[in-house]
Enzyme design. Sequence first.
Site, PDB file in Angstrom:
ATOM      1  CB  VAL A 105      42.814  57.952  17.837  1.00  0.00           C
ATOM      2  CG1 VAL A 105      42.630  59.662  16.433  1.00  0.00           C
ATOM      3  CG2 VAL A 105      44.757  57.497  17.556  1.00  0.00           C
ATOM      4  CB  CYS A 106      39.079  59.946  16.927  1.00  0.00           C
ATOM      5  SG  CYS A 106      37.330  60.717  16.360  1.00  0.00           S
ATOM      6  CB  THR A 107      34.349  57.814  18.124  1.00  0.00           C
ATOM      7  OG1 THR A 107      35.059  57.331  16.602  1.00  0.00           O
ATOM      8  CG2 THR A 107      34.147  59.233  18.353  1.00  0.00           C
ATOM      9  CB  THR A 125      36.809  60.723  22.733  1.00  0.00           C
ATOM     10  OG1 THR A 125      35.969  60.613  21.481  1.00  0.00           O
ATOM     11  CG2 THR A 125      35.238  61.575  23.076  1.00  0.00           C
ATOM     12  CB  ALA A 158      40.880  65.438  20.742  1.00  0.00           C
TER      13      ALA A 158
END
Length: 202
Positions: A105-107, A125, A158
């Site tokens: 998830v995300c970074t 991301t 993202a």
Amino acid sequence: MKHIGIVLFDGVEELDAVGPWEVLSAWTRMYPDDGYTVSCLSASGGSVQCAKGLVLGAHHSHADAPPLDVLLHPGGQGTRPQLLDDAHLDWVRRQRAVVPLMTSVCTGSLVYAKAGLLKDSPATTHWASLALLAEIDPTIDVRPDDRFVDDGDVITSAGVSAGIDMALHLVARFAGAERAREVRRYIQYDPRPCEYLLTTRG
């Protein structure tokens, strides 16, 4: 039982971890016959302080976690030092060798990229880190408009709330779309931005 592990670390973005936890724990508790369970793990097995101050406890350490079928690596500011942490990157690579499905998830995808997991693959991301993702590994097919990217044995999503969508996708992938709809209804996840946010202001 097949086991899903959510990685915790200091500086993890709260919703990156807790959003998928809400989806996956609701699913596994409501439908145990689907054959999945979920828990959280940290390097030492102790608690972590998240990016905005929330303290979360882990069920397992990296060393004593059960064999995983899915690993979910959240993002947050805590991923920045991980990009320079050879021990953590080596641990991620070892997981890749034995865990059938790696998700982020995300970074969290930045960590996967630095560990070499995303070479020549599509990924996404947080919108503010898309350029960094491409910089870490120029072979990545960066998908700026995708909420999540399922590349078979690696799924990236993202930023922040996108992890909820990715987790619902996991439920659909493992137990079917109807099950994912049931979980979505149970957690009453139906994003509807308020009118203020939809209004363009000069």
